[in-house]
Enzyme design. Structure first.
Site, PDB file in Angstrom:
ATOM      1  N   LYS A   1      -8.252  13.332   9.384  1.00 24.45           N
ATOM      2  CA  LYS A   1      -7.989  13.068   7.956  1.00 24.45           C
ATOM      3  C   LYS A   1      -8.704  14.100   7.135  1.00 24.45           C
ATOM      4  CE  LYS A   1      -8.829   8.777   5.457  1.00 24.45           C
ATOM      5  NZ  LYS A   1      -9.543   7.400   5.192  1.00 24.45           N
TER       6      LYS A   1
ATOM      7  N   SER B   1      -6.421   3.632   4.099  1.00 24.24           N
ATOM      8  CA  SER B   1      -6.296   5.029   3.237  1.00 24.24           C
ATOM      9  C   SER B   1      -5.836   6.247   4.295  1.00 24.24           C
ATOM     10  CB  SER B   1      -7.754   5.463   2.473  1.00 24.24           C
ATOM     11  OG  SER B   1      -8.534   5.608   3.413  1.00 24.24           O
TER      12      SER B   1
ATOM     13  N   SER C   1      -9.560   1.053   6.313  1.00 23.41           N
ATOM     14  CA  SER C   1      -8.685   2.347   6.003  1.00 23.41           C
ATOM     15  C   SER C   1      -8.318   2.755   7.419  1.00 23.41           C
ATOM     16  CB  SER C   1      -9.390   3.280   5.223  1.00 23.41           C
ATOM     17  OG  SER C   1      -9.163   2.848   3.964  1.00 23.41           O
TER      18      SER C   1
END
Lengths: 422, 92
Positions: free
Chosen positions: A28, A103, A127
């Site tokens: 990420k 997310s 997330s």
């Protein structure tokens, strides 16, 4: 076909051998990678290149992994759909008209689509678990303190953890073993994760396990989600688990408490972005207040501004007691509720998300509605607990995630229960 | 008790504290959204006081010099620097 899972594609080779030799891992884009830009999905950090690796990235390299890129995400982790990214939304590989969740949507999409074998995400209020549920993958949010946050760009540091996303429970568990364990560079890490082989718990042995179901977190779910959740519970019963009801009265306040705390921490953590040491510069023409304001207004998107402003408000004179202090009371209450529930149950189970994946473009108009779909995931972060999301089949052709929550450092219990659903 | 109405002045005051510049359009949109979101947060007033023992301990380490980022690496992301220092806008 591209789902816009990556912000930056890369090929960072790890050590020649190790448990992740030959495995590709997507990371990420809020986790620092030395020499490879790390944007947090924000125009603010479009050109930011970290001079050092996050501890989890060092551990991936030592384990022989090849890092294949930095994945798309809601800007600074602030969103539940990966649509607030400055680099455009990621599409859900399961259904390209829908969001992949957020997310960590890019990480989940990369795994679901086979663009990476494994991925790292971060989970502040769901997330990792939300995108795992929406893409039919497995995601683990570790106990707070199990995994080092050194090199993670902070959003709400008392809530967030880095964790694995993988096609199945076993691979998620193995990746967790590699990143877990104490780190002298993160004083909140603990000894508990040192040299633990989490994959040993992937035995599906739930005989005699007590699974508590908090009714408060099931009743709010859509019928199509509840059907799959109930089927998951039946599977656990058939394998010898006992399912009991538990009560968590405090969770009624969890979403409000979570957002007050997360926004307050965000307003403080994101104060560092003034465009001087890194990030979008406001130039040198005005005085510092003017140029800092210019740098920030240009660099941050709407959702980030909204959270910074609301967090500043919640901490401001005259409102601190009403919002921030009460949110901390609620957080303590949520922790106590979970402690009480674990007196009767070994693990707790809920639907990961109360809804199926929304269509792209549906969620941004009404921020409060987006916050409310985090109802089942945020209590876990407030209580610092571990949780896993495991797919339990489809409803209307969309994947449904089954969440198992454990006591602090009870990762093996949730992995065991999760593996019984595969 | 419900939140007193949020007006444009509140949003502008907070934006000023947070060093953020907003257009009139932004202020109008945020004012409306903040009203709705803060009303939702008002539910926290019903949360009872909770007795909780903090589990926190101090984590200390020896204050020893060790390897760190070079000055060059620390400055590499700055828009401008001078004599090995970050360069910022004027203070007033």
């Amino acid at each position: 076909m591209s789902h816009n899972a990556f912000i930056t594609e890369a090929e960072i080779e790890g050590a020649d051998d190790g448990p992740l030799d030959g495995r590709s891992v997507a990371v990420k884009d809020n986790i620092s990678t030395e020499g490879v830009r790390t944007t947090c999905g924000s125009a603010m950090l479009e050109d930011y290149v970290p001079p050092y690796d996050a501890t989890v990235v060092s551990r991936l390299k030592e384990a022989g992994a090849t890092i294949v890129g930095k994945t798309n995400m809601d800007e600074f982790g602030m969103g539940t759909t990966t649509e607030t990214s400055a680099f455009g939304p990621t599409k859900n590989p399961v259904d390209e008209d829908r969001v992949p969740g957020g997310s960590s949507g890019g990480s989940a999409a990369a795994v679901a689509n086979g663009e990476a074998d494994l991925a790292l995400g971060t989970d502040t209020g769901g997330s990792i678990r939300c995108p795992a549920a929406f893409t039919g993958t497995v995601g683990i949010k570790p106990t707070y303190g199990l995994v080092s946050r050194y090199g993670l760009v902070a959003y709400a540091n008392s809530l967030e953890q880095i964790g694995p996303i993988a096609p199945n429970v076993g691979e998620a568990a193995s990746l967790l073993s590699i990143i877990a364990g104490p780190d002298e560079r993160d004083g909140t890490t603990r000894e508990e994760g040192k040299d633990v082989e989490y994959a040993d718990a992937v035995d599906g042995d739930v005989e005699g396990m007590t699974v508590g179901v908090p009714t408060e977190l099931v009743e709010g779910s859509d019928e199509v989600v509840r059907e799959r959740f109930e089927a998951g519970l039946d599977e656990l019963r058939e394998q010898g688990a006992e399912v009991v009801e538990v009560e968590l009265p405090s969770v009624e306040y969890a979403v409000a408490a979570y957002y007050v705390i997360a926004m307050s921490e965000a307003s403080s953590n994101l104060a560092r972005f003034d465009g001087v040491r890194y990030g979008n510069s406001g130039g040198f023409d005005g005085d510092w207040n003017e140029t800092f304001s210019e740098a920030r207004s240009e660099g941050f998107g709407d959702e980030v501004l909204r959270r910074i402003l609301l967090g500043t408000f919640a901490l401001s004179e005259g409102y601190h007691d009403k919002y921030y202090k009460q949110a901390q009371e609620a957080r303590a209450w949520v922790k106590q509720d979970f402690d009480r529930a674990f007196e009767t149950a070994d693990v707790l189970a809920t639907p990961t998300m109360p809804v199926l994946p929304p269509k792209l473009g549906e969620s941004l108009e009404d921020p409060l509605q987006m916050y409310l779909i985090d109802a089942n995931t945020v209590p876990v972060n407030l209580a610092n607990l571990p949780a896993i999301s495991v797919p339990v089949g489809d409803s209307d052709d969309q994947p449904v995630g089954f969440q198992v929550i454990g006591p602090a450092f009870g990762e093996k219990a949730i992995i065991r229960a999760g593996s019984a659903l595969e | 008790m419900t939140t007193e109405p949020v007006d444009a002045d509140d949003v502008e005051r907070v934006a000023d504290l947070a060093r953020v510049e907003l257009t009139d359009e932004d202020v109008a949109a945020f004012t409306e959204q903040f009203q709705e979101i803060l009303e939702y947060f008002d539910a926290l007033e019903d949360v009872p006081d909770v007795d909780s023992e903090p589990e926190l301990v101090n984590v200390m380490r020896e204050d020893k010099v060790r390897e760190s980022l070079s000055q060059e690496a620390a400055l590499q992301n700055a828009t401008d620097s001078e004599d090995g220092r970050f360069k910022g806008p004027r203070v007033s």
